[in-house]
Design a protein around this motif. Structure first.
Motif, PDB file in Angstrom:
ATOM      1  N   ILE A 165       0.832  -1.213   0.000  1.00  0.00           N
ATOM      2  CA  ILE A 165       0.000   0.000   0.000  1.00  0.00           C
ATOM      3  C   ILE A 165       0.867   1.263   0.000  1.00  0.00           C
ATOM      4  O   ILE A 165       0.519   2.259  -0.632  1.00  0.00           O
ATOM      5  CB  ILE A 165      -1.003   0.015   1.183  1.00  0.00           C
ATOM      6  CG1 ILE A 165      -2.056   1.113   0.987  1.00  0.00           C
ATOM      7  CG2 ILE A 165      -0.294   0.205   2.519  1.00  0.00           C
ATOM      8  CD1 ILE A 165      -2.988   0.939  -0.152  1.00  0.00           C
ATOM      9  N   THR A 166       2.003   1.224   0.681  1.00  0.00           N
ATOM     10  CA  THR A 166       2.858   2.414   0.698  1.00  0.00           C
ATOM     11  C   THR A 166       3.223   2.809  -0.727  1.00  0.00           C
ATOM     12  O   THR A 166       3.226   3.984  -1.088  1.00  0.00           O
ATOM     13  CB  THR A 166       4.135   2.165   1.526  1.00  0.00           C
ATOM     14  OG1 THR A 166       3.741   1.613   2.779  1.00  0.00           O
ATOM     15  CG2 THR A 166       4.904   3.437   1.747  1.00  0.00           C
ATOM     16  N   GLY A 167       3.514   1.798  -1.538  1.00  0.00           N
ATOM     17  CA  GLY A 167       3.855   2.060  -2.932  1.00  0.00           C
ATOM     18  C   GLY A 167       2.659   2.527  -3.739  1.00  0.00           C
ATOM     19  O   GLY A 167       2.764   3.462  -4.542  1.00  0.00           O
ATOM     20  N   TRP A 169      -0.276   4.295   9.392  1.00  0.00           N
ATOM     21  CA  TRP A 169      -1.468   4.012   8.586  1.00  0.00           C
ATOM     22  C   TRP A 169      -1.452   2.553   8.186  1.00  0.00           C
ATOM     23  O   TRP A 169      -0.607   1.797   8.654  1.00  0.00           O
ATOM     24  CB  TRP A 169      -1.572   4.966   7.380  1.00  0.00           C
ATOM     25  CG  TRP A 169      -0.412   4.983   6.435  1.00  0.00           C
ATOM     26  CD1 TRP A 169       0.877   5.355   6.700  1.00  0.00           C
ATOM     27  CD2 TRP A 169      -0.425   4.597   5.059  1.00  0.00           C
ATOM     28  NE1 TRP A 169       1.644   5.231   5.580  1.00  0.00           N
ATOM     29  CE2 TRP A 169       0.874   4.764   4.547  1.00  0.00           C
ATOM     30  CE3 TRP A 169      -1.419   4.138   4.189  1.00  0.00           C
ATOM     31  CZ2 TRP A 169       1.217   4.485   3.220  1.00  0.00           C
ATOM     32  CZ3 TRP A 169      -1.082   3.873   2.868  1.00  0.00           C
ATOM     33  CH2 TRP A 169       0.222   4.040   2.399  1.00  0.00           C
ATOM     34  N   GLN A 170      -2.389   2.146   7.339  1.00  0.00           N
ATOM     35  CA  GLN A 170      -2.558   0.731   6.991  1.00  0.00           C
ATOM     36  C   GLN A 170      -3.048   0.582   5.550  1.00  0.00           C
ATOM     37  O   GLN A 170      -3.564   1.546   4.975  1.00  0.00           O
ATOM     38  CB  GLN A 170      -3.643   0.095   7.869  1.00  0.00           C
ATOM     39  CG  GLN A 170      -3.499   0.317   9.343  1.00  0.00           C
ATOM     40  CD  GLN A 170      -4.650  -0.297  10.129  1.00  0.00           C
ATOM     41  OE1 GLN A 170      -5.797   0.097   9.958  1.00  0.00           O
ATOM     42  NE2 GLN A 170      -4.343  -1.256  10.986  1.00  0.00           N
ATOM     43  N   THR A 171      -2.955  -0.644   5.049  1.00  0.00           N
ATOM     44  CA  THR A 171      -3.535  -0.941   3.736  1.00  0.00           C
ATOM     45  C   THR A 171      -4.989  -0.465   3.717  1.00  0.00           C
ATOM     46  O   THR A 171      -5.462   0.107   2.743  1.00  0.00           O
ATOM     47  CB  THR A 171      -3.494  -2.473   3.481  1.00  0.00           C
ATOM     48  OG1 THR A 171      -2.165  -2.928   3.708  1.00  0.00           O
ATOM     49  CG2 THR A 171      -3.919  -2.814   2.076  1.00  0.00           C
ATOM     50  N   GLY A 184      -6.610  -2.988  14.927  1.00  0.00           N
ATOM     51  CA  GLY A 184      -5.797  -4.194  15.151  1.00  0.00           C
ATOM     52  C   GLY A 184      -4.477  -3.886  15.838  1.00  0.00           C
ATOM     53  O   GLY A 184      -3.676  -4.774  16.076  1.00  0.00           O
ATOM     54  N   ASP A 185      -4.244  -2.610  16.150  1.00  0.00           N
ATOM     55  CA  ASP A 185      -3.014  -2.212  16.837  1.00  0.00           C
ATOM     56  C   ASP A 185      -3.307  -1.855  18.289  1.00  0.00           C
ATOM     57  O   ASP A 185      -4.414  -1.425  18.623  1.00  0.00           O
ATOM     58  CB  ASP A 185      -2.416  -0.946  16.186  1.00  0.00           C
ATOM     59  CG  ASP A 185      -1.611  -1.268  14.943  1.00  0.00           C
ATOM     60  OD1 ASP A 185      -1.725  -2.389  14.433  1.00  0.00           O
ATOM     61  OD2 ASP A 185      -0.865  -0.379  14.481  1.00  0.00           O
ATOM     62  N   SER A 186      -2.282  -1.991  19.117  1.00  0.00           N
ATOM     63  CA  SER A 186      -2.404  -1.430  20.455  1.00  0.00           C
ATOM     64  C   SER A 186      -1.486  -0.210  20.529  1.00  0.00           C
ATOM     65  O   SER A 186      -0.504  -0.118  19.788  1.00  0.00           O
ATOM     66  CB  SER A 186      -2.040  -2.452  21.526  1.00  0.00           C
ATOM     67  OG  SER A 186      -0.658  -2.661  21.535  1.00  0.00           O
TER      68      SER A 186
HETATM   69  O1  PRX Z   1       0.834  -2.181  13.013  1.00  0.00           O
HETATM   70  C1  PRX Z   1       0.774  -1.020  12.234  1.00  0.00           C
HETATM   71  C2  PRX Z   1       2.016  -0.941  11.377  1.00  0.00           C
HETATM   72  O2  PRX Z   1       1.668  -1.521  10.143  1.00  0.00           O
HETATM   73  C3  PRX Z   1       0.306  -1.964  10.154  1.00  0.00           C
HETATM   74  C4  PRX Z   1      -0.297  -1.824   8.796  1.00  0.00           C
HETATM   75  O3  PRX Z   1       0.401  -2.615   7.888  1.00  0.00           O
HETATM   76  P1  PRX Z   1       0.146  -2.475   6.334  1.00  0.00           P
HETATM   77  O4  PRX Z   1      -1.299  -2.599   6.063  1.00  0.00           O
HETATM   78  O5  PRX Z   1       1.055  -3.428   5.636  1.00  0.00           O
HETATM   79  O6  PRX Z   1       0.563  -1.013   5.976  1.00  0.00           O
HETATM   80  C5  PRX Z   1       1.878  -0.605   6.221  1.00  0.00           C
HETATM   81  C6  PRX Z   1       2.169   0.713   5.575  1.00  0.00           C
HETATM   82  C7  PRX Z   1       1.155   1.749   5.722  1.00  0.00           C
HETATM   83  C8  PRX Z   1      -0.334  -1.112  11.197  1.00  0.00           C
HETATM   84  O7  PRX Z   1      -1.513  -1.701  11.688  1.00  0.00           O
HETATM   85  N1  PRX Z   1       2.459   0.447  11.151  1.00  0.00           N
HETATM   86  C9  PRX Z   1       2.359   1.143  10.000  1.00  0.00           C
HETATM   87  N2  PRX Z   1       2.936   2.353  10.136  1.00  0.00           N
HETATM   88  C10 PRX Z   1       3.409   2.432  11.396  1.00  0.00           C
HETATM   89  C11 PRX Z   1       3.094   1.220  12.044  1.00  0.00           C
HETATM   90  N3  PRX Z   1       3.410   1.010  13.328  1.00  0.00           N
HETATM   91  C12 PRX Z   1       4.044   2.002  13.988  1.00  0.00           C
HETATM   92  N4  PRX Z   1       4.391   3.175  13.431  1.00  0.00           N
HETATM   93  C13 PRX Z   1       4.099   3.437  12.139  1.00  0.00           C
HETATM   94  N5  PRX Z   1       4.465   4.598  11.609  1.00  0.00           N
END
Ligand code: PRX
Length: 630
Positions: free
Chosen positions: A309-311, A413-415, A497-499
């Motif tokens: 997603i970052t890309g 952020w997240q996907t 889904g994060d703490s």
């Molecule tokens: O746990 C958090 C972590 O990456 C998760 C999302 O993963 P994904 O969908 O692959 O997206 C990653 C790129 C946006 C989140 O639930 N995460 C992402 N950014 C951070 C992070 N944990 C801490 N600090 C961040 N800046």
């Protein structure tokens, strides 16, 4: 900015940074956005082109299936390319690319528009229509961007599978998305070797039957299998008369799907997150503009892979929407030497670098002399994403790479969120390891099991309380999973889904995942994928995977395996199992450690208690084990 004294270690932005920034006072923008949330986002949307404006900014009549800019007509690619081609940006570089082997290429907005139109016409000629899914499986070359844009241009839905995934992951994603077209490259350079992408794709295509056309981009040029009637060379197609420069633009509804992207979740198979044209366009455009403070003369480098997603958001769409010049690099950060990244920053005069903590920790280990032999004075801003950044890595990044003058944008952020959610802006005082606060207007909280806000500095579940434009629309083909996974624990709010915890200044600190997702080198993997790959090996009866802390990768994969009866335990078998996971899921999922065990801790209903395994591995107290069966 409030004058309240901030606690802990704080890095204040210099006057020069604030002076140059688009936003000089985040609190002010936040207040504005909170007062009139729809107005704030419609102002952002009005900076982009629409063939028809919206009736409503946010439609919440069918929660949690929020819709944005309903009634509007657009196409994100029109804003990424066509808009710029009509202005002075026509001849501005959209893309600077360097291959791992030192080859390089540049593309102006005009050229990227031309190639995208040509490829869009090729896809159309193969019968790809609006709404059809197209799988893309390639390395980091300009063609992956062209392929994504060409799909979106004709209203097709791209499904990019990261080139670090392997046979089963690819097969399952092609099948689930029912893609009739696969775009692949022959190979990709990585650490001086060739990743045989086409060969992996061939094997995947034997496991799924949906693909009719496989279009192959020649990158590495090694001998590959080309199946007659199915496989065609990209460069040959692009030279045919069908590859005209005619616009081939499909005007779509704001809520028409733009892409699906598979990601790992709590249980079972990876799920496809669905994003749409309008809201995603506005959300990614505005966040990049304000957080990385994009200026006309910038050269911006997001060192992620387009396959994540970052890309998608911050290599492909947001930089093009902002009309900026992006740099894309094909290979490994330390190839052939650990100065590769720093050499390229100097060579191309990069101003903004956005990467992951794991990369920083990896490069840090080689020592600062590799950085110091290069002139990095062009750098103005730095960024971090994907996992929590430990203060030590933050400070090294700030001091050695940024020379203490570049603020670090630690973006959470997240996907699923599609865009930055918790993030600083250049004008914001920073604390190493914290992404500071939510983007203006977005309300987030940290709550306990019952949904009540926790006190300052207490850990809890991170939730999002306001809808946002680039939000996930659903899990592709599975509305129920969308609702149950994200909106059910606490009705009406989105579960991340994060703490996390929030300090006395309101700064958010992410602790980590609370579900069965493991972040390995910033890559998101599910325990279920690793376990099912292990179990697909003929000698394995059962398996469990957990993540344990790792100095460079953040987390490393530890697995526990019960062998089928009669199978001998051996070091050779361990290596074979590691290779098997790598072959099925991908090298990124290769377990660090495999231990043979006779039983696994399970609940009475048969669920593996990974928490107990983790506690045991770390020598900690496993906590409440009353549900443990044996
Ligand atoms: O746990 C958090 C972590 O990456 C998760 C999302 O993963 P994904 O969908 O692959 O997206 C990653 C790129 C946006 C989140 O639930 N995460 C992402 N950014 C951070 C992070 N944990 C801490 N600090 C961040 N800046």
């Amino acid at each position: 900015m409030s004058n309240k004294k901030l606690s802990g270690e704080v890095y204040f932005p210099s006057e020069k940074v604030i002076e140059n920034a688009h936003i000089k006072d985040r609190d002010d923008l936040d207040n504005r956005a909170r007062k009139d949330y729809s107005g704030f986002w419609s102002e952002m949307a009005n900076e982009l082109h629409w063939f028809q404006k919206w009736d409503k900014v946010i439609d919440d009549s069918d929660k949690p299936f929020y819709k944005w800019f309903t009634g509007a007509k657009t196409n994100i690619v029109y804003n990424c390319l066509d808009v710029h081609v009509k202005t002075f940006r026509r001849n501005k570089l959209a893309l600077i690319w360097e291959g791992e082997n030192g080859e390089s290429k540049t593309m102006s907005y005009f050229a990227l528009h031309r190639e995208t139109c040509k490829f869009a016409n090729v896809l159309k000629s193969m019968g790809v229509q609006k709404g059809d899914r197209v799988t893309i499986y390639m390395g980091r070359t300009p063609e992956i961007i062209i392929a994504m844009l060409a799909c979106a241009r004709i209203g097709a839905v791209h499904s990019v599978v990261y080139g670090g995934f392997s046979v089963e992951s690819l097969a399952e994603r092609i099948e689930d998305s029912n893609s009739k077209v696969l775009i692949v490259s022959d190979g990709a350079y990585q650490r001086g070797k060739i990743v045989p992408l086409k060969q992996i794709a061939d094997e995947a295509l034997q496991r799924c039957g949906t693909v009719e056309h496989c279009l192959v981009v020649k990158r590495t040029g090694q001998e590959i299998n080309m199946e007659q009637g199915r496989d065609m060379w990209y460069h040959e197609l692009m030279n045919l008369p069908i590859a005209t420069q005619n616009s081939a633009l499909e005007i779509v509804d704001s809520e028409d799907p733009l892409f699906i992207l598979y990601t790992s979740g709590t249980t079972g198979k990876p799920k496809a997150i669905l994003h749409t044209h309008g809201g995603y366009m506005v959300g990614t455009y505005a966040t990049l503009k304000y957080v990385f403070d994009i200026h006309e003369e910038d050269r911006y480098w997001c060192a992620a892979d387009p396959g994540w997603i970052t890309g998608h958001s911050y290599i492909v769409y947001a930089p093009l929407l902002n009309g900026t010049t992006s740099f894309l690099y094909e290979g490994a950060p330390n190839f052939p030497y650990p100065n590769r990244w720093w050499a390229m920053i100097e060579k191309y005069g990069i101003n903004i670098l956005y990467t992951a903590p794991t990369a920083i920790r990896g490069l840090m280990r080689f020592g600062e002399s590799w950085v110091n032999r290069h002139d990095l004075s062009s750098l103005r801003l730095l960024g971090s994403v994907g996992e929590p950044i430990n203060p030590e890595a933050w400070k090294w990044y700030h001091r050695v790479v940024g020379k203490e003058k570049c603020p670090i944008m630690d973006t959470w952020w997240q996907t699923e969120t599609g865009m930055f959610m918790i993030t600083p802006m250049p004008c914001v005082p920073l604390k190493p390891g914290s992404g500071t606060k939510p983007f203006p207007g977005i309300e987030m909280d940290i709550v306990d099991e019952s949904g009540k806000s926790v006190k300052a500095n207490e850990e809890g579940f991170l939730i999002i309380k306001t809808p946002w434009p680039a939000m996930i629309r659903t899990v592709y083909k599975d509305d129920e999973r969308y609702v149950s996974q994200y909106w059910s624990k606490y009705p009406g709010v989105y579960l991340t889904g994060d703490s996390a915890r929030r300090d006395e200044d309101g700064y958010f600190w992410i602790i980590g995942r609370v579900d069965d997702v493991i972040k390995v080198s910033g890559y998101r993997l599910g325990t279920a994928e690793i376990e099912s790959a292990l179990v697909s090996h003929h000698s394995v009866a059962e398996a469990a995977a957990i993540g344990l802390p790792h100095e460079i990768k953040g987390n490393a994969i530890y697995t526990y395996v019960i062998l089928k009866s009669g199978i001998e335990k051996s070091q050779q078998l361990i290596e074979e199992l590691r290779q098997h996971v790598s072959h099925e899921v991908g090298p990124i999922a290769k377990p660090e450690h495999i231990e043979f065990v006779d039983s696994l801790p399970k609940t009475r209903s048969g669920k593996i208690m990974r928490r107990v395994l983790k506690a045991r591995a770390l020598g900690q107290d496993p906590g409440n084990i009353s549900t443990l069966e044996e």
